[in-house]
Design a protein around this motif. Structure first.
Motif, PDB file in Angstrom:
ATOM      1  N   SER A 159      24.855-108.104 -36.940  1.00 13.49           N
ATOM      2  CA  SER A 159      24.942-107.854 -35.495  1.00 13.49           C
ATOM      3  C   SER A 159      25.999-108.741 -34.859  1.00 13.49           C
ATOM      4  CB  SER A 159      23.578-108.102 -34.841  1.00 13.49           C
ATOM      5  OG  SER A 159      22.574-107.311 -35.425  1.00 13.49           O
ATOM      6  N   PHE A 160      25.968-110.013 -35.217  1.00 18.23           N
ATOM      7  CA  PHE A 160      26.923-110.964 -34.655  1.00 18.23           C
ATOM      8  C   PHE A 160      28.358-110.581 -34.998  1.00 18.23           C
ATOM      9  CE2 PHE A 160      29.427-114.730 -36.028  1.00 18.23           C
ATOM     10  CZ  PHE A 160      29.792-115.194 -34.774  1.00 18.23           C
ATOM     11  N   LEU A 161      28.598-110.242 -36.270  1.00 18.82           N
ATOM     12  CA  LEU A 161      29.952-109.890 -36.681  1.00 18.82           C
ATOM     13  C   LEU A 161      30.391-108.567 -36.056  1.00 18.82           C
ATOM     14  CD1 LEU A 161      29.787-110.947 -40.442  1.00 18.82           C
ATOM     15  CD2 LEU A 161      30.972-112.115 -38.584  1.00 18.82           C
ATOM     16  N   GLY A 162      29.445-107.664 -35.840  1.00 17.22           N
ATOM     17  CA  GLY A 162      29.777-106.429 -35.141  1.00 17.22           C
ATOM     18  C   GLY A 162      30.240-106.699 -33.724  1.00 17.22           C
ATOM     19  N   VAL A 163      29.543-107.610 -33.031  1.00 17.30           N
ATOM     20  CA  VAL A 163      29.938-107.972 -31.665  1.00 17.30           C
ATOM     21  C   VAL A 163      31.307-108.660 -31.673  1.00 17.30           C
ATOM     22  CG1 VAL A 163      29.364-109.416 -29.677  1.00 17.30           C
ATOM     23  CG2 VAL A 163      27.570-108.119 -30.833  1.00 17.30           C
ATOM     24  N   MET A 164      31.529-109.549 -32.638  1.00 22.01           N
ATOM     25  CA  MET A 164      32.822-110.225 -32.714  1.00 22.01           C
ATOM     26  C   MET A 164      33.954-109.237 -32.998  1.00 22.01           C
ATOM     27  SD  MET A 164      32.502-113.496 -32.125  1.00 22.01           S
ATOM     28  CE  MET A 164      31.470-112.899 -30.805  1.00 22.01           C
ATOM     29  N   THR A 165      33.673-108.219 -33.808  1.00 19.57           N
ATOM     30  CA  THR A 165      34.672-107.183 -34.062  1.00 19.57           C
ATOM     31  C   THR A 165      35.019-106.443 -32.782  1.00 19.57           C
ATOM     32  OG1 THR A 165      33.854-106.902 -36.335  1.00 19.57           O
ATOM     33  CG2 THR A 165      35.188-105.129 -35.415  1.00 19.57           C
ATOM     34  N   LEU A 166      34.000-106.124 -31.993  1.00 20.71           N
ATOM     35  CA  LEU A 166      34.240-105.435 -30.721  1.00 20.71           C
ATOM     36  C   LEU A 166      35.002-106.335 -29.751  1.00 20.71           C
ATOM     37  CD1 LEU A 166      30.825-103.601 -30.214  1.00 20.71           C
ATOM     38  CD2 LEU A 166      32.994-102.641 -30.996  1.00 20.71           C
ATOM     39  N   PHE A 167      34.736-107.640 -29.786  1.00 23.04           N
ATOM     40  CA  PHE A 167      35.501-108.562 -28.938  1.00 23.04           C
ATOM     41  C   PHE A 167      36.990-108.491 -29.276  1.00 23.04           C
ATOM     42  CE2 PHE A 167      32.174-111.963 -27.543  1.00 23.04           C
ATOM     43  CZ  PHE A 167      31.655-111.036 -26.666  1.00 23.04           C
ATOM     44  N   ALA A 168      37.298-108.546 -30.576  1.00 23.81           N
ATOM     45  CA  ALA A 168      38.705-108.503 -30.990  1.00 23.81           C
ATOM     46  C   ALA A 168      39.343-107.163 -30.626  1.00 23.81           C
ATOM     47  CB  ALA A 168      38.804-108.750 -32.495  1.00 23.81           C
ATOM     48  N   LEU A 169      38.636-106.064 -30.895  1.00 27.46           N
ATOM     49  CA  LEU A 169      39.170-104.741 -30.552  1.00 27.46           C
ATOM     50  C   LEU A 169      39.318-104.586 -29.038  1.00 27.46           C
ATOM     51  CD1 LEU A 169      37.175-102.467 -33.039  1.00 27.46           C
ATOM     52  CD2 LEU A 169      39.609-103.049 -33.139  1.00 27.46           C
ATOM     53  N   GLY A 170      38.326-105.063 -28.296  1.00 29.32           N
ATOM     54  CA  GLY A 170      38.398-104.981 -26.840  1.00 29.32           C
ATOM     55  C   GLY A 170      39.574-105.752 -26.281  1.00 29.32           C
ATOM     56  N   ASN A 171      39.832-106.921 -26.846  1.00 25.00           N
ATOM     57  CA  ASN A 171      40.971-107.718 -26.393  1.00 25.00           C
ATOM     58  C   ASN A 171      42.283-106.992 -26.670  1.00 25.00           C
ATOM     59  OD1 ASN A 171      42.401-109.835 -25.380  1.00 25.00           O
ATOM     60  ND2 ASN A 171      42.087-111.205 -27.114  1.00 25.00           N
ATOM     61  N   MET A 172      42.366-106.357 -27.830  1.00 21.33           N
ATOM     62  CA  MET A 172      43.587-105.628 -28.175  1.00 21.33           C
ATOM     63  C   MET A 172      43.776-104.410 -27.267  1.00 21.33           C
ATOM     64  SD  MET A 172      43.056-106.000 -32.283  1.00 21.33           S
ATOM     65  CE  MET A 172      44.483-105.077 -32.832  1.00 21.33           C
ATOM     66  N   ILE A 173      42.680-103.718 -26.957  1.00 27.24           N
ATOM     67  CA  ILE A 173      42.773-102.569 -26.057  1.00 27.24           C
ATOM     68  C   ILE A 173      43.195-103.016 -24.661  1.00 27.24           C
ATOM     69  CG2 ILE A 173      41.428-100.760 -24.917  1.00 27.24           C
ATOM     70  CD1 ILE A 173      39.778-100.557 -27.484  1.00 27.24           C
ATOM     71  N   LEU A 174      42.647-104.138 -24.203  1.00 31.04           N
ATOM     72  CA  LEU A 174      43.040-104.666 -22.901  1.00 31.04           C
ATOM     73  C   LEU A 174      44.526-105.029 -22.870  1.00 31.04           C
ATOM     74  CD1 LEU A 174      40.059-106.958 -21.819  1.00 31.04           C
ATOM     75  CD2 LEU A 174      40.875-104.904 -20.657  1.00 31.04           C
ATOM     76  N   LYS A 175      45.018-105.611 -23.942  1.00 29.94           N
ATOM     77  CA  LYS A 175      46.430-105.975 -23.987  1.00 29.94           C
ATOM     78  C   LYS A 175      47.305-104.726 -23.907  1.00 29.94           C
ATOM     79  CE  LYS A 175      47.859-109.151 -26.822  1.00 29.94           C
ATOM     80  NZ  LYS A 175      48.330-110.155 -25.855  1.00 29.94           N
TER      81      LYS A 175
END
Length: 426
Positions: free
Chosen positions: A200-216
């Motif tokens: 669960s934790f790593l899934g959330v961290m993956t979404l954080f990284a993807l979300g940051n890239m989408i925001l950029k």
């Protein structure tokens, strides 16, 4: 923190006095080849850095500049303490003992290195830290679920308040029940529980990284105090994906429990997204049935649909740009369960020519989107968090149902000051 530092000191002294234990552990054969051992060790160690994902729940309650310091200090403590603790534990306990005491390895290390009472001290300290972690989990999940329910992504019943304490009591109760069910399903196996939590934790961290890239990519103009570079984003994403795959490979059976819980939450969210469509299908089948079923369910179903779509939403228009206005209305029609959009324009002077231009464009859009009622609301003043709060109170629309276009890097306000206003277009 003080207990951990003192444990490192005591265990370090014990290791220096008894170097044979550490040497024997180093001579023990590896379970896998050394590249795989390092990889799996990295994957397991990711459980030791959990907690970073919950700090985002408190960012709106922190002063400016506190959140980056919180992340840095947490990272620094983990980066220093965790490797040292691992080394001193290997200097005090043999590998078979470490394996046997994986549930209480620090207490066992303290007991062997510093005696019975030192072991009890570390155990008591661990119990207090665990209690704080559990409390943090309940506080975090309450804030998260409450926000999701306010955004109508989860059932509104979760927002029911206790009349004595004015708290959303159903959220922690539901979370407690889900935790108990998971604990019972895994038979209380700590390693399996840790593995599910790690996924669960790593899934959330993956979404954080993807979300940051989408925001950029999609919202690169947003003014922000800290910018992560593209190499940093890709490196972070690669690290969490490697750890995620490694944990699945080490314990593939635990993936089933994770997927069951994920499917449960995702299913509820999907139903909330598609409830209008589901009610339409239900209404159609009722209309094909006997008359007594139509009399009983048709009116109730239609009232439920009207109630869901009665929520008004607001879009703050910066100018008369027809493309932006069209995107805003299209977004509302495709993503929001509503049939009522209020386009708000904040002006300084009644002679502002933009007022007439926006009104004319909205007439065109209103004809293009017959299923949505589009109103124009004019507010005199300067666009600011205070004006948004006043419009929210006057129209009775929560700020999480208010939208703006993506502001540029010269925007004078911090987005956090708007209290949850969403960005929906460029």
């Amino acid at each position: 923190m003080g207990s951990m530092v003192f444990l490192i000191f005591v265990a370090g002294v014990y290791t220096l006095q008894n170097p044979s234990i550490f040497a024997e552990n180093l001579r023990s054969p590896l379970k896998y080849d050394w590249p795989l051992s390092i990889l799996f060790g990295f994957c397991v160690a990711m459980l030791g850095v959990t907690g970073f994902e919950t700090s985002a729940n408190y960012i709106e309650e922190q002063q400016k500049g506190v959140f980056p310091k919180t992340l840095f200090n947490s990272w620094l403590v983990v980066f220093i303490l965790n490797p040292i603790l691992s080394v001193v534990c290997m200097g005090v306990l043999s590998l078979p003992t470490l394996e046997a005491h994986h549930r209480d390895v620090l207490a066992k290390t303290a007991y062997d290195a510093g005696g019975k009472y030192f072991g009890l001290w570390i155990s008591a300290d661990a119990a207090l830290v665990l209690a704080g972690s559990v409390l943090t989990a309940f506080v975090g999940v309450t804030g998260l679920v409450r926000r999701l329910a306010l955004d109508r992504l989860l059932p509104q019943v979760l927002l029911a308040e206790n009349r004595f304490r004015r708290t959303n009591h159903l959220i922690p109760i539901t979370f407690f029940i889900l935790c108990v069910i998971l604990f019972m399903a895994l038979g209380g196996r700590v390693r399996s529980l840790a593995s599910v939590y790690t996924l669960s934790f790593l899934g959330v961290m993956t979404l954080f990284a993807l979300g940051n890239m989408i925001l950029k990519y999609k919202r690169g103009r947003i003014r922000r105090s800290i910018r992560a570079t593209w190499p940093t984003c890709f490196a972070a994403l690669a690290a969490v994906l490697v750890a995620l795959v490694g944990n699945v490979v080490m314990a593939p059976g635990n993936l089933i429990y994770f997927l069951v819980y994920f499917a449960l939450v995702a299913g509820v969210t999907l139903i909330m997204f598609e409830r209008i469509r589901i009610l339409k299908y239900f209404l159609y089948f009722v209309s094909q049935g006997p008359q007594h079923l139509q009399d009983r369910f048709a009116g109730v179903t239609q009232m439920a649909m009207d109630k869901i779509r009665s929520q008004k939403v607001v879009f703050f228009a910066k100018n008369d740009n027809l493309e932006v206005l069209n995107k805003a209305v299209s977004y509302v029609q495709q993503n929001e369960l509503t049939k009522w959009l209020k386009v708000c324009y904040v002006y300084r002077d009644l002679n502002d020519p933009m007022i007439r231009a926006i009104a004319e464009n909205l007439r065109v859009i209103d004809r293009c989107f017959p299923k949505i009622v589009v109103d124009l609301v004019l507010v005199q003043g300067t666009f600011s968090p205070e004006v948004v709060a006043q419009v929210s109170a006057r129209l009775g629309v929560p700020r999480n149902f208010m939208f703006i276009a993506c502001p540029g890097d010269r925007f004078p306000h911090d987005l956090a000051d708007f209290g949850g206003v969403r960005l929906i277009t460029h």
